[in-house]
Design a protein around this motif. Structure first.
Motif, PDB file in Angstrom:
ATOM      1  N   LEU A  73      53.372  60.834  35.573  1.00  0.00           N
ATOM      2  CA  LEU A  73      51.984  61.044  35.162  1.00  0.00           C
ATOM      3  C   LEU A  73      51.613  62.526  35.099  1.00  0.00           C
ATOM      4  N   GLY A  74      52.506  63.389  35.594  1.00  0.00           N
ATOM      5  CA  GLY A  74      52.283  64.827  35.516  1.00  0.00           C
ATOM      6  C   GLY A  74      51.695  65.457  36.760  1.00  0.00           C
ATOM      7  N   TYR A  75      51.783  64.768  37.880  1.00  0.00           N
ATOM      8  CA  TYR A  75      51.245  65.296  39.136  1.00  0.00           C
ATOM      9  C   TYR A  75      52.366  65.449  40.147  1.00  0.00           C
ATOM     10  N   SER A  76      52.254  66.488  40.959  1.00  0.00           N
ATOM     11  CA  SER A  76      53.222  66.658  42.041  1.00  0.00           C
ATOM     12  C   SER A  76      52.437  66.977  43.309  1.00  0.00           C
ATOM     13  N   GLY A  77      53.038  66.711  44.417  1.00  0.00           N
ATOM     14  CA  GLY A  77      52.368  66.925  45.691  1.00  0.00           C
ATOM     15  C   GLY A  77      52.069  65.603  46.351  1.00  0.00           C
ATOM     16  N   GLU A  78      52.279  65.567  47.652  1.00  0.00           N
ATOM     17  CA  GLU A  78      52.132  64.311  48.378  1.00  0.00           C
ATOM     18  C   GLU A  78      50.688  63.851  48.479  1.00  0.00           C
ATOM     19  N   GLU A  79      49.707  64.710  48.144  1.00  0.00           N
ATOM     20  CA  GLU A  79      48.304  64.304  48.202  1.00  0.00           C
ATOM     21  C   GLU A  79      47.915  63.362  47.059  1.00  0.00           C
ATOM     22  N   TYR A  80      48.763  63.240  46.037  1.00  0.00           N
ATOM     23  CA  TYR A  80      48.497  62.319  44.936  1.00  0.00           C
ATOM     24  C   TYR A  80      49.107  60.965  45.259  1.00  0.00           C
ATOM     25  N   ARG A  81      48.282  59.931  45.115  1.00  0.00           N
ATOM     26  CA  ARG A  81      48.712  58.573  45.436  1.00  0.00           C
ATOM     27  C   ARG A  81      48.166  57.608  44.392  1.00  0.00           C
ATOM     28  N   LEU A  82      48.754  56.432  44.349  1.00  0.00           N
ATOM     29  CA  LEU A  82      48.195  55.322  43.590  1.00  0.00           C
ATOM     30  C   LEU A  82      47.411  54.487  44.588  1.00  0.00           C
TER      31      LEU A  82
END
Length: 98
Positions: A73-82
């Motif tokens: 989806l174009g996001y990196s970093g552990e703060e991004y979640r589904l």
């Protein structure tokens, strides 16, 4: 039963959820509001992408499939979640991205 607060900063809303409840459970408290956009509910559509602004340690860890899809989806970093994959284990604050 212990309850934890899920704060959705982007909507200025708070929900009380029991330990290990999925974020999708807020639908029952949101009085018909589509607070977190939900599509497939199995981590395959990306509609419920969120950014955890605090309390990341109070969530179940991401699995490899979730991590890989978030990168697609174009996001990196552990703060991004589904959101459909998140289970609450403490106080958490999020922003809706999807």
């Amino acid at each position: 039963m212990a309850l934890h607060t899920l704060t959705i900063a982007s909507h200025q809303l708070e929900f009380q959820l029991p330990v290990n409840a999925p974020f999708t459970d807020i639908e029952y408290e949101a009085e018909g509001k589509n607070v977190i956009p939900l599509g497939c509910r199995v981590g395959a559509c990306g509609a419920c992408l969120i950014r955890v602004t605090s309390g990341l340690e109070a969530l179940n860890p991401r699995d490899d499939d979730e991590e890989a899809f978030i990168e697609v989806l174009g996001y990196s970093g552990e703060e991004y979640r589904l959101a459909c994959q998140c289970r609450i284990r403490g106080e958490v604050a999020i922003d809706i991205i999807g």
